[in-house]
Design a protein around this motif. Structure first.
Motif, PDB file in Angstrom:
ATOM      1  N   THR A   1       0.832  -1.204   0.000  1.00  0.00           N
ATOM      2  CA  THR A   1       0.000   0.000   0.000  1.00  0.00           C
ATOM      3  C   THR A   1       0.869   1.257   0.000  1.00  0.00           C
ATOM      4  OG1 THR A   1      -1.699  -1.193   1.257  1.00  0.00           O
ATOM      5  CG2 THR A   1      -1.865   1.203   1.189  1.00  0.00           C
ATOM      6  N   VAL A   2       1.858   1.282   0.874  1.00  0.00           N
ATOM      7  CA  VAL A   2       2.757   2.438   0.959  1.00  0.00           C
ATOM      8  C   VAL A   2       3.509   2.624  -0.353  1.00  0.00           C
ATOM      9  CG1 VAL A   2       4.821   3.345   2.098  1.00  0.00           C
ATOM     10  CG2 VAL A   2       2.995   2.297   3.464  1.00  0.00           C
TER      11      VAL A   2
ATOM     12  N   LEU B   1      -2.051  13.064   0.455  1.00  0.00           N
ATOM     13  CA  LEU B   1      -1.722  12.663   1.820  1.00  0.00           C
ATOM     14  C   LEU B   1      -2.355  13.609   2.840  1.00  0.00           C
ATOM     15  CD1 LEU B   1      -0.302  10.959   3.918  1.00  0.00           C
ATOM     16  CD2 LEU B   1       1.820  12.204   3.461  1.00  0.00           C
ATOM     17  N   ALA B   2      -2.295  14.912   2.583  1.00  0.00           N
ATOM     18  CA  ALA B   2      -2.872  15.879   3.524  1.00  0.00           C
ATOM     19  C   ALA B   2      -4.369  15.642   3.684  1.00  0.00           C
ATOM     20  CB  ALA B   2      -2.613  17.303   3.043  1.00  0.00           C
ATOM     21  N   LYS B   3      -5.069  15.420   2.572  1.00  0.00           N
ATOM     22  CA  LYS B   3      -6.506  15.152   2.639  1.00  0.00           C
ATOM     23  C   LYS B   3      -6.773  13.847   3.374  1.00  0.00           C
ATOM     24  CE  LYS B   3     -10.644  14.680  -0.217  1.00  0.00           C
ATOM     25  NZ  LYS B   3     -11.093  13.429   0.434  1.00  0.00           N
ATOM     26  N   GLN B   4      -5.951  12.844   3.125  1.00  0.00           N
ATOM     27  CA  GLN B   4      -6.148  11.548   3.780  1.00  0.00           C
ATOM     28  C   GLN B   4      -5.946  11.672   5.283  1.00  0.00           C
ATOM     29  OE1 GLN B   4      -7.224   8.824   2.034  1.00  0.00           O
ATOM     30  NE2 GLN B   4      -7.555   7.940   4.047  1.00  0.00           N
TER      31      GLN B   4
ATOM     32  N   LEU C   1      -5.502   2.414   4.993  1.00  0.00           N
ATOM     33  CA  LEU C   1      -4.927   3.702   4.593  1.00  0.00           C
ATOM     34  C   LEU C   1      -4.440   4.482   5.807  1.00  0.00           C
ATOM     35  CD1 LEU C   1      -7.273   4.925   1.709  1.00  0.00           C
ATOM     36  CD2 LEU C   1      -5.062   3.770   1.560  1.00  0.00           C
ATOM     37  N   GLY C   2      -5.132   4.338   6.937  1.00  0.00           N
ATOM     38  CA  GLY C   2      -4.670   4.996   8.156  1.00  0.00           C
ATOM     39  C   GLY C   2      -3.296   4.502   8.566  1.00  0.00           C
TER      40      GLY C   2
ATOM     41  N   ASN D   1       2.204   6.165  -7.187  1.00  0.00           N
ATOM     42  CA  ASN D   1       1.085   6.662  -7.987  1.00  0.00           C
ATOM     43  C   ASN D   1       0.105   7.565  -7.240  1.00  0.00           C
ATOM     44  OD1 ASN D   1       1.785   5.016 -10.374  1.00  0.00           O
ATOM     45  ND2 ASN D   1       1.245   3.293  -9.065  1.00  0.00           N
ATOM     46  N   GLY D   2       0.317   7.785  -5.945  1.00  0.00           N
ATOM     47  CA  GLY D   2      -0.594   8.635  -5.193  1.00  0.00           C
ATOM     48  C   GLY D   2      -1.772   7.867  -4.622  1.00  0.00           C
ATOM     49  N   PHE D   3      -2.534   8.541  -3.743  1.00  0.00           N
ATOM     50  CA  PHE D   3      -3.649   7.895  -3.057  1.00  0.00           C
ATOM     51  C   PHE D   3      -4.774   7.514  -4.003  1.00  0.00           C
ATOM     52  CE2 PHE D   3      -1.609   9.437   0.736  1.00  0.00           C
ATOM     53  CZ  PHE D   3      -1.992   8.528   1.704  1.00  0.00           C
ATOM     54  N   GLY D   4      -4.898   8.223  -5.108  1.00  0.00           N
ATOM     55  CA  GLY D   4      -5.973   7.921  -6.039  1.00  0.00           C
ATOM     56  C   GLY D   4      -5.904   6.512  -6.594  1.00  0.00           C
TER      57      GLY D   4
END
Length: 209
Positions: free
Chosen positions: A23-24, A108-111, A62-63, A30-33
């Motif tokens: 996941t990381v 990342l900030a939004k997540q 994701l956390g 590719n980013g969180f998307g």
């Protein structure tokens, strides 16, 4: 505990770590998307059902990935430990490095904001978050800068700082990848200039004369 049980426990830990590592790595590439459960399972080369089995939900996975990514911001956190720097410079340099690191990972900030219900819903999670983010060090710097002794007021200033610094990153990461047809926004000053402006307006020591 038998050898077979130990081997089973070790295998479970290995599988869980494999999922988290995948996941990381996917987020870094590719980013969180792109961090969908299907993509994560493919990256980890495991059955999709195992992701939910080990983490319960995509949010929990994701956390955990967010914590791994933020824990690598050593250059930012280390500067908070440097008592040789004046508190204003210490805090300014922290935010410069912290925001620079956030910008490396779109979303990342939004997540991190999306994880607030998990963080604030558990004393253990909140304690872990505060320790990871060096909250006490940041509050101590704010106290030195402003002279404010009240913890609630210090936390208010901390939230104001984070909001002012991180909100533009959240906005930018929410824009469509194809920028054509998107209305241009004004150009933000450099991070250091933004922080100086905030301190000059809101976080100076009160004049008691």
């Amino acid at each position: 505990m038998t050898k077979a049980t130990n081997n089973a426990d070790s295998s479970e830990k290995d599988t869980k770590q494999t999922i988290l590592d995948a996941t990381v790595e996917l987020i870094r590439e590719n980013g969180f998307g792109c961090a969908t459960l299907r993509n994560i399972a493919a990256k980890a080369d495991i059955n999709l059902a195992l992701v939910n089995y080990y983490f319960g939900s995509k949010d929990h996975l994701l956390g955990a990935a967010v914590r791994v990514l933020v824990s690598t911001f050593n250059d930012a956190f280390q500067v908070l430990e440097d008592d040789l720097l004046p508190p204003r410079e210490r805090l300014k340099e922290f935010f410069i490095r912290y925001i620079t690191n956030l910008e490396r990972y779109p979303g990342l900030a939004k997540q991190m904001l999306d994880q607030r219900h998990v963080i604030l819903g558990s004393h253990d999670e909140y304690a872990r978050y505060c320790k990871m983010m060096r909250i006490e060090k940041i509050l101590a710097a704010l106290q030195e800068i402003t002279g404010e002794q009240d913890k609630d007021q210090q936390m208010t200033m901390l939230f104001q700082l984070y909001g002012a610094m991180v909100f533009p990153i959240v906005m930018a990461s929410s824009l469509p990848q194809d920028q054509e047809g998107v209305l241009p926004v004004f150009k933000l000053p450099e991070i250091g200039d933004q922080i100086d402006g905030l301190f000059d307006r809101f976080f100076t020591k009160p004049n008691h004369n």
